[in-house]
Motif scaffolding. Structure first.
Motif, short mmCIF file in Angstrom:
data_model
loop_
_atom_site.label_atom_id
_atom_site.label_comp_id
_atom_site.label_asym_id
_atom_site.label_seq_id
_atom_site.Cartn_x
_atom_site.Cartn_y
_atom_site.Cartn_z
N LEU A 1 84.95 30.20 84.85
CA LEU A 1 84.09 30.61 83.75
C LEU A 1 84.36 29.80 82.48
N ALA A 2 85.48 29.09 82.44
CA ALA A 2 85.84 28.35 81.23
C ALA A 2 84.80 27.29 80.86
N LEU A 3 84.31 26.55 81.84
CA LEU A 3 83.33 25.49 81.57
C LEU A 3 82.01 26.05 81.05
N PRO B 1 79.24 30.35 67.32
CA PRO B 1 80.52 30.92 66.88
C PRO B 1 80.92 32.17 67.67
N PHE B 2 79.92 32.97 68.08
CA PHE B 2 80.22 34.17 68.85
C PHE B 2 80.70 33.81 70.26
N PHE B 3 80.07 32.80 70.84
CA PHE B 3 80.52 32.35 72.16
C PHE B 3 81.90 31.69 72.07
N ARG B 4 82.20 31.07 70.94
CA ARG B 4 83.55 30.51 70.77
C ARG B 4 84.59 31.62 70.76
N ASP B 5 84.24 32.77 70.17
CA ASP B 5 85.16 33.91 70.18
C ASP B 5 85.39 34.40 71.60
N VAL B 6 84.32 34.50 72.38
CA VAL B 6 84.46 34.91 73.79
C VAL B 6 85.29 33.89 74.55
N ASN B 7 85.06 32.61 74.25
CA ASN B 7 85.82 31.55 74.92
C ASN B 7 87.30 31.63 74.58
N ASP B 8 87.62 31.98 73.34
CA ASP B 8 89.03 32.16 72.96
C ASP B 8 89.67 33.30 73.74
N HIS B 9 88.94 34.38 73.91
CA HIS B 9 89.46 35.51 74.70
C HIS B 9 89.68 35.09 76.16
N LEU B 10 88.75 34.31 76.69
CA LEU B 10 88.90 33.86 78.07
C LEU B 10 90.11 32.93 78.21
N PHE C 1 70.41 30.08 83.90
CA PHE C 1 71.00 30.93 84.94
C PHE C 1 72.51 30.94 84.78
N LEU C 2 73.07 32.12 84.57
CA LEU C 2 74.52 32.27 84.37
C LEU C 2 75.06 33.27 85.39
N VAL C 3 76.19 32.91 86.01
CA VAL C 3 76.86 33.79 86.97
C VAL C 3 78.20 34.23 86.38
N LEU C 4 78.44 35.53 86.36
CA LEU C 4 79.70 36.11 85.91
C LEU C 4 80.29 36.95 87.04
N LYS C 5 81.60 37.09 87.04
CA LYS C 5 82.26 37.92 88.06
C LYS C 5 83.11 38.98 87.36
N PRO C 6 82.53 40.16 87.13
CA PRO C 6 83.33 41.26 86.56
C PRO C 6 84.46 41.65 87.52
N ALA D 1 81.56 41.59 77.12
CA ALA D 1 82.05 42.79 77.81
C ALA D 1 82.85 42.42 79.05
N VAL D 2 82.37 41.43 79.81
CA VAL D 2 83.07 41.02 81.02
C VAL D 2 84.44 40.44 80.68
N VAL D 3 84.49 39.56 79.69
CA VAL D 3 85.76 38.90 79.34
C VAL D 3 86.74 39.88 78.71
#
Length: 331
Positions: free
Chosen positions: A203-205, A229-238, A80-85, A148-150
């Protein structure tokens, strides 16, 4: 309400049976997955989805009530993941947030959207144009939605940076900084930054866990390890977004301090001018008060030129004080 429901086999969309249980069984048999999209579902509407996919009641409660912080929860049968656009309104220069909840299982993805700030429709359309990405399964949907959100966070941060530059120009302009509405605008802008920060900071954690880095990094159930690796890219953007938000917050605090300092200086200037005019008014008042006492033995009372001389004296002293105050910047 259910906005969209489809089965994806080898990255290609197929319309499955209306019954969710049959759709899930068909997706598992074909080694594909079911993607169901819901928009602000009621408890009754969501109850059927909950039973068919075995969603955890705590996560279901969060999905129905909304107003959650970004977080990642792992349950026995799902993730379960919660995002806030975040949505930026150019007309009002306001930031508003929505919510996107994702339930991820072995052969299903359930997305729940609250508010209008959601990229889900565009994400689904884009992924359907890239079958090789959809073929990666539910993990690909999780990555695409998070990316997309980040990425939209970066766009909002750029818009807020532009607004802050305009606010700085207003504060440090010769006339604008003294407006009674400037402090209100600065405070409102700071509230927008706080709203933005509530969406990006927590969202960082979760992204760190998905990326497999840091203290809480590692394997996350229902997520393909090859996607790290793809999530690491999103994490770098965040991380870039959070650094930008921190910078905006510090700058707007500095702008507010500068505005208050300017207002204090202007008030001091006003008091100095008032004091200077009061000093100039005191001289003729004193002379007129003494001259008007009409003493019997006051020699100038009987002079023909006494009255003009006193007027000239008062005018001369006023001119002298005015030039003195003017040279010192008090007038």
């Amino acid at each position: 309400m259910i906005v969209d429901c489809a089965i994806y086999r080898d990255g290609h969309r197929t319309e499955g049976p209306e019954d969710l249980s049959d759709a899930l069984a068909e997706a598992r048999a074909a080694h594909g997955f079911v993607w169901i999209g819901l928009h602000e579902p009621s408890e009754k509407e969501f109850d059927h989805v909950t039973r068919e996919f075995g969603l955890h009641p705590l996560a279901v409660e969060d999905a129905l009530k909304a107003h959650q912080r970004p977080k990642l929860e792992v349950y026995d049968d799902s993730l379960f993941l919660v995002l806030k656009p975040v949505v930026y309104e150019p007309k009002s220069d306001a930031v508003s947030t929505g919510e996107v909840m994702l339930f991820l299982g072995d052969s299903f993805v359930v997305t729940v959207r609250h508010g209008e700030g959601s990229p889900l429709g565009a994400v689904r359309h884009r992924m359907e144009q890239e079958p090789e990405l959809l073929a990666k399964g539910p993990t690909a949907v999780l990555y695409a939605v998070g990316d997309a959100v980040v990425d939209h966070y970066l766009d909002v941060a750029t818009e807020l940076q532009t607004d802050l530059e305009e606010l700085e120009a207003e504060v440090f302009s010769p006339d604008g900084g003294g407006s009674r509405h400037t402090a209100s605008r600065i405070y409102t802008f700071k509230r927008q930054i706080l709203e933005f920060r509530r969406a990006t900071g927590p969202l960082a954690l979760p992204l760190t866990r998905l990326a497999g880095v840091g203290q809480f990094g590692g394997t996350v159930p229902f997520v393909n390890d090859k996607a790290q690796p793809f999530f690491r890219d999103v994490n770098d953007h965040l991380t870039r977004v959070n650094e930008s938000v921190e910078g905006l917050d510090r700058l707007v605090s500095d702008v507010l301090s500068a505005h208050l300092a300017q207002m204090s200086v202007r008030q001091n200037d006003d008091m100095r001018k008032i004091s200077a005019w009061a000093a100039m008014a005191a001289i003729p008042t004193m002379i007129a008060g003494i001259y008007g006492m009409n003493f019997e033995h006051m020699p100038e009372l009987h002079w023909v030129w006494a009255y003009p001389a006193v007027i000239v004296l008062m005018a001369g002293l006023e001119v002298l004080l005015y030039r003195l105050f003017k040279s010192r910047g008090w007038m």
